[in-house]
Enzyme design. Sequence first.
Site, PDB file in Angstrom:
ATOM      1  N   ASP A  79       1.008  -1.336   0.196  1.00 46.27           N
ATOM      2  CA  ASP A  79      -0.418  -0.389  -0.094  1.00 46.27           C
ATOM      3  C   ASP A  79       0.880   1.132   0.159  1.00 46.27           C
ATOM      4  OD1 ASP A  79       1.615   0.235   2.401  1.00 46.27           O
ATOM      5  OD2 ASP A  79      -1.043  -0.753   3.366  1.00 46.27           O
ATOM      6  N   GLU A 154      -9.543  -1.678   5.579  1.00 46.90           N
ATOM      7  CA  GLU A 154     -10.457  -0.958   6.575  1.00 46.90           C
ATOM      8  C   GLU A 154     -11.363  -2.321   6.662  1.00 46.90           C
ATOM      9  OE1 GLU A 154      -8.772   0.373   8.822  1.00 46.90           O
ATOM     10  OE2 GLU A 154      -7.888   2.369   7.977  1.00 46.90           O
TER      11      GLU A 154
END
Length: 252
Positions: A79, A154
């Site tokens: 990421d 998430e």
Amino acid sequence: MDHHPRNASDRTFNVTILPNAEAASAAVADKILSRVRAKPAAVLGLATGQTPRRVYAKLIDAVANGEISFAHATTFNLDEYCGLTCSHADSFAAYMHRELFDKAGFDQHKINLIDGAAADEKAEADRYARLLVQHTVDLQLLGIGTNGHIGFNEPGSSSMSRVRVVELSEETQAANRPTLIELDQVPRHAITMGIADILDAREIVILATGQAKAESVYRSLREAPDDTCPASHLAGHGNVHWILDEAAANLL
């Protein structure tokens, strides 16, 4: 010592519990070294943050001692924050060069990073997705967030998710704030590999240390896979090794 806890569907997991973070990090480093010795041109999926720092330090030591070469390895990072150039001190690109790449002899042409400063974030996510499709990650290193996130997937992330732009939760922003070097606030958006991208790896090694990770470790290993705890989706992969210190494992 090895333990094999089971979740709600009675699935067996490969879990190693070690006395402290140092021992757990050494065990993870050994797994990476073994994989690259067996396949010098291995494709490695790499993580950032506080947790892997000790792992990377041990890999650098192994290179310095002439025990390993990473010259033929290919890397993909999980990421990157949106809005940061690769040279920004708080970018994950800069972190990787600082913590590993520049001291461990990686070929700069075989390092794959997300461009957080791309003008078109969606186009950058698509570019990275196309690169990933051309490779199979041999070993994916993961940490786990206090809310169960892996990469920047998430809670609410689907097991079918792919590389995309995401909004970071308040919990994740708060957890990452102490790691900042120049910024006052954690960027609100990032580009991350999806859970499906992570599950495409041949082998996954997840390192969790410290009491703060105990609840998310428990949920991932003892409860049925659920989008509210993204790491629980690792139960759907046949070759995952959880390496924990006693603090992270104390609810199991």
